[in-house]
Write an enzyme that holds these catalytic residues in place. Structure first.
Site, PDB file in Angstrom:
ATOM      1  N   LEU A   1     -10.983   3.241  19.603  1.00 52.31           N
ATOM      2  CA  LEU A   1      -9.606   3.658  19.372  1.00 52.31           C
ATOM      3  C   LEU A   1      -9.367   4.946  20.162  1.00 52.31           C
ATOM      4  O   LEU A   1     -10.196   5.860  20.131  1.00 52.31           O
ATOM      5  CB  LEU A   1      -9.348   3.930  17.882  1.00 52.31           C
ATOM      6  N   ASP A   2      -8.237   5.023  20.846  1.00 51.03           N
ATOM      7  CA  ASP A   2      -7.900   6.243  21.559  1.00 51.03           C
ATOM      8  C   ASP A   2      -7.761   7.404  20.579  1.00 51.03           C
ATOM      9  O   ASP A   2      -7.465   7.187  19.388  1.00 51.03           O
ATOM     10  CB  ASP A   2      -6.590   6.067  22.326  1.00 51.03           C
ATOM     11  N   PRO A   3      -7.930   8.634  21.059  1.00 56.31           N
ATOM     12  CA  PRO A   3      -7.852   9.798  20.157  1.00 56.31           C
ATOM     13  C   PRO A   3      -6.554   9.887  19.352  1.00 56.31           C
ATOM     14  O   PRO A   3      -6.581  10.287  18.181  1.00 56.31           O
ATOM     15  CB  PRO A   3      -7.989  10.989  21.112  1.00 56.31           C
TER      16      PRO A   3
END
Length: 302
Positions: A43-45
């Site tokens: 998951l992206d930040p």
């Protein structure tokens, strides 16, 4: 936490925004006190929600867990685009919307993106081109030709009214997709069908690897729980697998624990979970070309 017997299974984490998936894995690793920890699907930040973290022997199943459908909810904003396709990046295109798109226009654009589609990964992504990740090219100011990838969009739909404000339009959506789908790009492509730049302005994963947000624990709780309470959050390997099971005889177990191939079992297009003395020991797969069963995953050989 003191060192204890290694844990085998998964823990479902509600990843907070502002943290990388690697950061979450590192914190879970400290919480459980073991090194063998990984995650099933980055998951992206700036994205929160379901992050499945595999522990011990369950890390062998990460490739299988990642094949399962994922579901997201979020917001798409029409009228501007960024270099990262989300709010992390610099705005690179902006077109004020003078005449708002109708709900029907937007829904038709979304409908075009259901089913089997082709996607071009974002420049700010971990896809490798010539041995180098795309985000490395992007950070160096370089643009390279990106590979076109297949994706399956099982269900992509608008879930809110469309709001028109400050010459932009935004709406909420839900998307159920296959492995390898870039939701940021789904937002961009929605805008492309409308002839307008677009950006994914919020995103939450609600289902990952078959696990739901309701099953997820807060990372802060995981970091502070006593070991007994932490163990209660672990989903064991046997609860993750959906393939048919086979109870092994003593002779069959001898063959399996020594990694032998099996020719006497009936052919099947499904994997077999192999059980011996009430414990899952391995998973075998049938090789149609050679007419044999052979090891796919091994969890124990004693």
């Amino acid at each position: 936490m003191q060192q204890n017997k290694n844990i085998d299974g998964i823990i479902v984490v509600n990843k907070p925004r502002g943290m990388t998936s690697f950061d979450v894995v590192a914190k879970v690793r400290r919480a459980v006190g073991q090194k063998r920890v990984g995650h099933a699907g980055t998951l992206d930040p700036n994205v929160d929600g379901v992050l499945v973290v595999a522990l011990g022997k369950a890390t062998k199943l990460i490739d299988e867990l990642q094949k399962r459908r994922k579901q997201y909810v979020g917001t798409i904003t029409l009228g501007f685009a960024t270099e990262t396709e989300d709010l992390d990046g610099t705005v690179i295109s902006e077109i004020p919307i003078q005449k708002p798109f109708s709900d029907s226009d937007i829904d038709q654009a979304i409908l075009h993106l259901n089913g089997e589609i082709k996607q071009v990964p974002p420049m700010f992504s971990a896809v490798k081109v010539n041995g180098k990740r795309l985000y490395e090219y992007a950070r160096a100011g370089e643009v390279v030709e990106r590979p076109v990838r297949d994706a399956m969009i099982y269900d992509f739909k608008r879930t809110s009214d469309v709001i028109y404000q400050n010459q932009q339009q935004k709406f909420d959506f839900e998307a159920t997709v296959s492995k390898g789908t870039y939701i940021r790009t789904l937002a961009i492509d929605t805008g492309t069908h409308l002839g307008i730049p677009a950006t994914m302005t919020s995103l939450t994963r609600t289902i990952g690897s078959g696990m739901t947000l309701d099953q997820a624990s807060e990372l802060s709780d995981i970091m502070t729980l006593e070991r007994t309470a932490l163990l209660e959050l672990i989903i064991p390997i046997k609860n993750l697998l959906t393939w048919p099971s086979k109870i092994l005889t003593d002779d069959e177990w001898f063959a399996v624990k020594n990694g032998q191939k099996i020719t006497t079992w009936p052919a099947s297009d499904k994997y077999l979970q192999l059980i011996y003395r009430d414990e899952i020991k391995a998973v075998y797969a049938y090789n149609k070309e050679d007419g044999i069963w052979q090891s796919r995953y091994v969890f124990a050989n004693e």
